[in-house]
Design an enzyme around this catalytic site. Structure first.
Site, PDB file in Angstrom:
ATOM      1  N   HIS A 201      44.567  34.779  48.948  1.00 35.85           N
ATOM      2  CA  HIS A 201      43.645  34.928  50.081  1.00 35.85           C
ATOM      3  C   HIS A 201      42.209  34.554  49.671  1.00 35.85           C
ATOM      4  O   HIS A 201      42.003  33.923  48.650  1.00 35.85           O
ATOM      5  CB  HIS A 201      43.747  36.337  50.654  1.00 35.85           C
ATOM      6  CG  HIS A 201      45.057  36.547  51.370  1.00 35.85           C
ATOM      7  ND1 HIS A 201      45.386  37.696  52.028  1.00 35.85           N
ATOM      8  CD2 HIS A 201      46.123  35.719  51.537  1.00 35.85           C
ATOM      9  CE1 HIS A 201      46.595  37.574  52.563  1.00 35.85           C
ATOM     10  NE2 HIS A 201      47.057  36.397  52.278  1.00 35.85           N
ATOM     11  N   ASN A 263      50.252  57.274  48.331  1.00 32.01           N
ATOM     12  CA  ASN A 263      49.372  56.932  47.221  1.00 32.01           C
ATOM     13  C   ASN A 263      49.123  55.430  47.259  1.00 32.01           C
ATOM     14  O   ASN A 263      49.940  54.643  46.774  1.00 32.01           O
ATOM     15  CB  ASN A 263      49.956  57.347  45.869  1.00 32.01           C
ATOM     16  CG  ASN A 263      48.979  56.982  44.741  1.00 32.01           C
ATOM     17  OD1 ASN A 263      47.899  56.426  44.993  1.00 32.01           O
ATOM     18  ND2 ASN A 263      49.338  57.274  43.523  1.00 32.01           N
TER      19      ASN A 263
END
Ligand SMILES: Cc1ncc(COP(=O)(O)O)c(C=O)c1O
Length: 406
Positions: A201, A263
């Site tokens: 990206h 998490n």
């Protein structure tokens, strides 16, 4: 010449979608080694806060929360909106039919009702007409719009419609970091937005993601959702308030879980990389913007492609350029040319996501019979190739010649 060697040579010459892990690769890796050697703590700590602060400033938002991927950012955001009761299990959430799987998966995983919205072939994104057409049939509670491949539709108008109708607008901006509409960065048009720092990206922390918002309550909730549903990353005032409301003593507060969480914490390593790569973000997005206009000016002269119109946008930064051919024969023709010239190509993101096996296998989506013909066309007749910031003049010339060819 051995077969292995000839494959390696082809690989080396290939114009790949992703060539390196970082911008300024060698320097960054060296700095990373020094950082790791000199650090006592590599689990989430001060570097994370520092990157969040710097990223929020770049994005132009009050708060940024770093997580371990763009997909986690999407899931954490939807979970947080559920935790805050801004959404509930019956909520109908619109999404762009041309998107990535983990834009829509959290909606399914968390039991909300996903409603597909078709895109415009002019910019590959949901525009106000597409939204209004769906709103004639369904009342939406939220819209989780994707800003696909550096583009957007008329997000300003969409944002107005959402405000008027009480629809919660959130943006998946994982593919459009730095792009802007009316000089407002994409990712700043709704309640919150998500970003991905995956290696392919705009900027890479190898894996990583961010949620940005101006809403303090949502920010606090995201801090809890990111880490087990506990209060450890909240201000002391907020912690005390939660302990009092839930009659928790100091000792048990350490392991008290107030809300549904995961998490999704980043590490100091990925946060350090974020700080380092953010230093190059203007360089990266500027050269992608320049390449985009070079490709687009030529592609728009070729009658075999659907014209891409980004004239409503003030800045376009995409990591790949999408080409949609007018018919199957032309698609096969250009696909062959790109492959023969050793240019890596891929389908346009997840294609029409409602055609994907996972979507069809999910019981409650079977009753959805919305037609998303443009997203389907982009999938059937389209592919993308790289818009890397480090493309050489020769590579750019080769691509431009292919775009010109018949
Ligand atoms: C629109 C969109 N949303 C979310 C994601 C997920 O990001 P990540 O790969 O960081 O999990 C992607 C990934 O390519 C994407 O294109």
């Amino acid at each position: 010449m051995s077969l292995k060697r000839s494959y390696m040579e082809i690989e080396l010459k290939m114009i790949k979608l992703v060539k390196s892990t970082f911008y300024n690769e060698i320097e960054t890796k060296k700095k990373l080694c020094d950082f790791i050697l000199g650090s006592k703590q590599l689990s989430m700590n001060q570097k994370c806060l520092e990157f969040e602060t710097k990223f929020a400033k770049y994005q132009g938002r009050k708060y940024a929360i770093m997580v371990n991927s763009g997909s986690s950012a999407n899931l954490a955001l939807i979970q947080s909106l559920l935790n805050l009761k801004i959404l509930n299990k019956k909520s109908k959430v619109g999404f762009s039919a041309l998107t990535w799987a983990t834009n829509i998966m959290p909606l399914i995983q968390l039991g909300l009702e996903p409603i597909p919205i078709d895109i415009s072939l002019k910019n590959l994104n949901v525009c106000s007409d597409n939204l209004l057409e769906v709103l004639e049939k369904v009342e939406l509670d939220a819209l989780f719009i994707t800003n696909l491949l550096g583009f957007c539709g008329n997000l300003d108008k969409i944002s107005e419609i959402c405000k008027k109708k009480g629809i919660v607008l959130i943006e998946d901006n994982c593919e459009s970091l730095g792009s802007a509409l009316n000089d407002v960065k994409l990712g700043n048009f709704g309640l919150a937005s998500t970003t991905s720092f995956y290696v392919g990206h705009h900027m890479s922390t190898i894996e990583g993601g961010m949620v940005c918002t101006d809403d303090k309550e949502l920010y606090d909730m995201l801090l809890m959702t990111r880490a087990h549903g506990w209060d450890r990353n909240l201000s002391q005032d907020k912690q005390k308030r939660l302990m009092k409301e839930n009659s928790v003593d100091d000792f048990h507060a350490k392991y008290t879980f107030y809300t549904l969480g995961y998490n999704f914490r980043p590490t100091e390593i990925t946060s350090f990389l974020g700080i380092e790569q953010l230093k190059f973000i203007e360089k990266i997005t500027n050269s992608r913007c320049k390449n985009f206009h070079k490709f687009n000016d030529i592609a728009n002269q070729n009658p075999h492609f659907h014209k891409l119109d980004a004239s409503h946008m003030s800045f376009v930064s995409n990591f790949a350029y999408p080409l949609i051919c007018k018919d199957h024969d032309k698609f096969e023709n250009y696909k062959k040319k790109f492959v023969e010239n050793n240019i890596e190509i891929r389908p346009i993101v997840g294609g029409s996501i409602i055609e994907q096996p996972f979507f069809k296998s999910y019981e409650s989506t079977k009753k959805i019979n919305f037609e998303c013909s443009n997203a389907k066309k982009a999938n059937m007749f389209g592919f993308y190739f790289t818009n890397r910031p480090d493309l050489t003049e020769d590579e750019l010339e080769l691509i431009k010649n292919l775009l010109r060819s018949d």
